[in-house]
Enzyme design. Structure first.
Site, PDB file in Angstrom:
ATOM      1  CB  ILE A  95     -22.792 -24.592 -21.956  1.00 45.32           C
ATOM      2  CG1 ILE A  95     -24.146 -25.137 -22.431  1.00 45.32           C
ATOM      3  CG2 ILE A  95     -22.976 -23.839 -20.644  1.00 45.32           C
ATOM      4  CD1 ILE A  95     -25.188 -24.066 -22.704  1.00 45.32           C
ATOM      5  CG  ASP A  96     -17.118 -24.312 -23.226  1.00 42.52           C
ATOM      6  OD1 ASP A  96     -17.992 -24.348 -24.110  1.00 42.52           O
ATOM      7  OD2 ASP A  96     -15.982 -24.805 -23.364  1.00 42.52           O
ATOM      8  NE  ARG A  97     -16.939 -21.047 -29.119  1.00 44.40           N
ATOM      9  CZ  ARG A  97     -17.061 -21.116 -30.444  1.00 44.40           C
ATOM     10  NH1 ARG A  97     -17.467 -22.247 -31.023  1.00 44.40           N
ATOM     11  NH2 ARG A  97     -16.792 -20.064 -31.199  1.00 44.40           N
ATOM     12  CB  THR A 120      -8.423 -29.309 -24.225  1.00 48.43           C
ATOM     13  OG1 THR A 120      -8.282 -29.697 -22.855  1.00 48.43           O
ATOM     14  CG2 THR A 120      -8.171 -30.517 -25.105  1.00 48.43           C
TER      15      THR A 120
END
Length: 244
Positions: A95-97, A120
């Site tokens: 989802i972050d991508r 990270t």
């Protein structure tokens, strides 16, 4: 007002938005989630919606405790995004991508865009000028590189991030710093050159916790914005509610 929150691997980042304007940003540890969000809501009583990305079931339950005070929206694959997802396994795309790709799509319409998130892990996400998400790459971030050398060898120490004096290390420590920092810089520049060879007109966006550290070492022209994920989260939510 909107409170946008990104749950990372170790820390949580949050920003209070009024429209597209950042009113205040926060960083806190996961174990302080409840008290930190409670305080933000108390300090900004006009916040009506809490928008969250990248959460596990434990965090979701924690955020649902605020549903009696404001609307809570978890960004998911079912949301409406401003691009066509051409990833081979679209449901596995983080989802972050997706949020980063959406932010790049909305901020730079009609252009090829490469978003590099240096946290990270380092993620590379490419959206072409036709608003098609094509994919990208994932590699270890700076901290993971230090930790892997320490944990998977017998004698290499665990070092803190430090800028190398030269690409030629004169000691074990300086060799490790050179390998980690210069190695990632060369990697990022190399990826950018590969994309530019095929897409000469391309926008490069660098974000994430190590963005500022890396930006001044890259030879390619980039837009460095450590808050790009949270800004994209706000933009993605606005797009979703306007196109749902």
């Amino acid at each position: 007002m909107i409170l946008a929150i990104d749950v990372g691997n170790t820390r949580i980042k949050a920003v209070v938005f009024e429209g597209d304007t950042i009113l205040k940003s926060f960083i806190f540890e996961k174990e302080r989630l409840q008290e930190s969000v409670q305080k933000i809501i108390a300090d900004f009583p006009l916040v009506a919606t809490l928008v969250v990305s990248s959460v596990g079931e434990v965090e979701k339950q924690a955020f649902r405790k605020f549903e009696n005070k404001l609307k809570v929206h978890f960004v998911s694959h079912e949301d409406v995004f401003p691009f066509v997802n051409n990833y081979g396994t679209p449901k596995t795309l983080g989802i972050d991508r997706m949020v980063l790709a959406a932010g790049a799509t909305l901020l730079y319409p009609g252009q090829n865009r490469l978003v590099i998130d240096a946290g990270t892990c380092v993620t590379y996400d490419f959206v072409d000028e036709h608003n098609v998400y094509q994919g990208g790459a994932i590699s270890p971030g700076l901290r993971l590189r230090y930790e892997s050398m320490h944990h998977y060898t017998a004698k290499l120490p665990l070092l803190n991030l430090e800028s190398p004096e030269s690409y030629i290390g004169k000691s074990t420590a300086s060799s490790m710093h050179s390998g980690v920092v210069n190695g990632l810089v060369y990697e990022i520049d190399g990826f950018i050159e590969e994309y530019k060879a095929v897409y000469p007109k391309i926008i490069i966006i660098l974000t994430g916790g190590d963005a500022d550290f890396l930006a001044k070492r890259l030879k390619n022209t980039i837009f460095a914005n450590s808050n790009f994920l949270l800004e994209s989260l706000n933009q993605t939510f606005q797009y979703t509610i306007n196109n749902d």
